[in-house]
Design an enzyme around this catalytic site. Structure first.
Site, mmCIF file in Angstrom:
data_model
loop_
_atom_site.group_PDB
_atom_site.id
_atom_site.type_symbol
_atom_site.label_atom_id
_atom_site.label_comp_id
_atom_site.label_asym_id
_atom_site.label_seq_id
_atom_site.Cartn_x
_atom_site.Cartn_y
_atom_site.Cartn_z
ATOM 1 N N HIS A 93 0.688 -1.321 -0.001
ATOM 2 C CA HIS A 93 -0.090 0.057 0.037
ATOM 3 C C HIS A 93 0.838 1.255 -0.098
ATOM 4 O O HIS A 93 0.341 2.165 -0.686
ATOM 5 C CB HIS A 93 -1.093 -0.114 1.192
ATOM 6 C CG HIS A 93 -1.732 1.250 1.290
ATOM 7 N ND1 HIS A 93 -2.979 1.482 0.582
ATOM 8 C CD2 HIS A 93 -1.257 2.528 1.942
ATOM 9 C CE1 HIS A 93 -3.221 2.639 0.786
ATOM 10 N NE2 HIS A 93 -2.538 3.455 1.652
ATOM 11 N N CYS A 183 -13.665 18.025 19.113
ATOM 12 C CA CYS A 183 -12.805 17.043 19.189
ATOM 13 C C CYS A 183 -11.314 17.812 19.131
ATOM 14 O O CYS A 183 -11.320 18.247 17.999
ATOM 15 C CB CYS A 183 -12.746 15.827 18.653
ATOM 16 S SG CYS A 183 -13.198 14.236 19.593
ATOM 17 N N GLY A 196 -1.019 21.439 20.597
ATOM 18 C CA GLY A 196 -2.297 21.724 21.202
ATOM 19 C C GLY A 196 -2.503 23.217 21.248
ATOM 20 O O GLY A 196 -3.737 23.542 20.896
ATOM 21 N N LYS A 197 -1.857 24.043 21.808
ATOM 22 C CA LYS A 197 -2.109 25.453 21.729
ATOM 23 C C LYS A 197 -2.302 25.988 20.352
ATOM 24 O O LYS A 197 -3.071 26.827 20.043
ATOM 25 C CB LYS A 197 -0.871 26.399 22.380
ATOM 26 C CG LYS A 197 -0.797 26.014 23.810
ATOM 27 C CD LYS A 197 -2.296 26.404 24.758
ATOM 28 C CE LYS A 197 -1.846 26.413 26.302
ATOM 29 N NZ LYS A 197 -1.017 25.237 26.796
ATOM 30 N N GLU A 217 -16.502 22.786 22.885
ATOM 31 C CA GLU A 217 -17.698 21.942 23.386
ATOM 32 C C GLU A 217 -17.178 21.459 24.919
ATOM 33 O O GLU A 217 -16.335 20.930 25.248
ATOM 34 C CB GLU A 217 -17.824 20.633 22.418
ATOM 35 C CG GLU A 217 -18.925 20.106 22.745
ATOM 36 C CD GLU A 217 -19.191 18.708 21.849
ATOM 37 O OE1 GLU A 217 -19.560 17.598 22.000
ATOM 38 O OE2 GLU A 217 -19.377 19.265 20.722
ATOM 39 N N LYS A 298 6.313 34.570 31.134
ATOM 40 C CA LYS A 298 5.534 33.716 30.204
ATOM 41 C C LYS A 298 6.272 33.152 29.523
ATOM 42 O O LYS A 298 7.473 33.779 28.935
ATOM 43 C CB LYS A 298 4.708 34.720 29.402
ATOM 44 C CG LYS A 298 5.148 35.406 28.330
ATOM 45 C CD LYS A 298 4.106 36.070 27.277
ATOM 46 C CE LYS A 298 4.712 36.818 26.313
ATOM 47 N NZ LYS A 298 3.720 37.211 25.528
#
Length: 322
Positions: A93, A183, A196-197, A217, A298
């Site tokens: 494949h 999601c 993620g951020k 959500e 920060k």
């Protein structure tokens, strides 16, 4: 040589939506079936997957078809997400697969990072395969096969071989609650790299372009709450550092500028003791010492850059075309 480059990855993960992420079940019979399904699905059915050059330990159950379940090792094409049981099939494949990137439209390019917007209705099989793959690393329920009502945004790292899937988020095409994310997942081999951020910031950049503040959500997982609170704090304090009391910034102004819903702005500023209630209204109470301390301490945050996003609201595009 390719086999020698495989890395074995394990570890934890955070995600949005502690409840049913792609659906809400109110029927008591269905709810009972869900509970029964949950008992069964506490047991992991696939031990590991091979995705690209990585061998990754699965963390949770995913409802792959019965003939693929209970496999020690499942092979997944990182470009089309087709899954296979046998190494020989996988090698054939990989040689013959015509795809070298996700389907859909490339809407973001920053150096080697690309984002593709995929309509669940137009690319149903790919999006179903994405949900099945993601469920191996998410411990909450997802409607794996009902992908039509969702947009999927796939983040990839691009090199001379193709676009390697990093993570994704999905969002409802129409959300009565004004959710801008259903999601979210960064695949294990790319975690701890700030994606993620980046994905959260992309969801808000799209909200700003739509002219509609949004929110993830609910309910969020515990780790999801931490990640979002960290993002909201960063955005809000960075914004407030550029304004003075004389600017008289209102919650609504901040919401319009950031794409963050008023309730999330209020809860974040309340946690920083920077909200006062005056005549029943929430007012921003800027504390320069808190802002200064935050800016000094920060850490760098990987956020999407507005100028790298080439995107128009699909609903607007359809209206223009009609």
């Amino acid at each position: 040589a390719a086999d020698a480059a495989i890395n074995l990855l394990t570890g934890g993960n955070w995600h949005g939506g502690g409840g049913s992420s792609h659906g809400h079940i109110t029927d008591p019979t269905l709810a009972a079936l869900e509970r029964e399904h949950e008992e069964v699905t506490k047991v992991k059915n696939i031990s590991k997957i091979v995705l690209g050059r990585h061998e990754i330990e699965a963390w949770y159950f995913s409802p792959y078809p019965q003939e693929y379940a209970n496999e020690e090792l499942l092979y997944v094409c990182e470009y089309c997400l087709k899954y296979m049981k046998r190494k020989r099939t996988f090698k054939c494949h990989r040689r013959d697969c015509p795809h070298r990137r996700p389907p859909g439209k490339e809407i973001y390019r920053e150096g080697s990072i690309s984002v593709f917007e995929i309509d669940g209705k137009d690319h149903r099989v790919y999006c179903q395969n994405l949900c099945l793959l993601a469920k191996l690393f998410l411990d909450h329920k997802t409607l794996y096969y009902d992908v039509d009502p969702f947009w999927f945004y796939v983040v990839a790292e691009v090199d001379e071989h193709g676009a390697h899937i990093v993570g994704y988020f999905s969002k409802e095409k129409v959300s009565a609650e004004e959710y801008n994310l259903a999601c979210i997942l960064t695949f294990p081999q790319y975690q701890k790299s700030g994606y993620g951020k980046f994905i959260i910031s992309l969801s808000y950049e799209l909200s700003k372009r739509e002219g509609k503040p949004g929110s993830p959500e609910k309910p969020l997982s515990d780790l999801g709450k931490i990640s979002y609170r960290s993002y909201w704090t960063h955005v809000l304090l960075s914004l407030l550092s550029k304004h003075t009391e004389a600017d008289n910034l209102q919650i609504r102004d901040i919401s319009d500028m950031t794409g963050i819903k008023a309730e999330d702005i209020i809860s974040t500023l309340q946690s920083l003791n920077m909200i006062k209630v005056y005549k029943g209204q929430h007012a921003v109470f800027v504390k320069q010492d808190i802002i200064k301390k935050y800016l000094e301490e920060k850490k760098e945050m990987r956020l999407c850059k507005s100028e790298c996003l080439v995107w128009k609201d699909p609903k607007e595009s359809k209206r223009e075309g009609s």
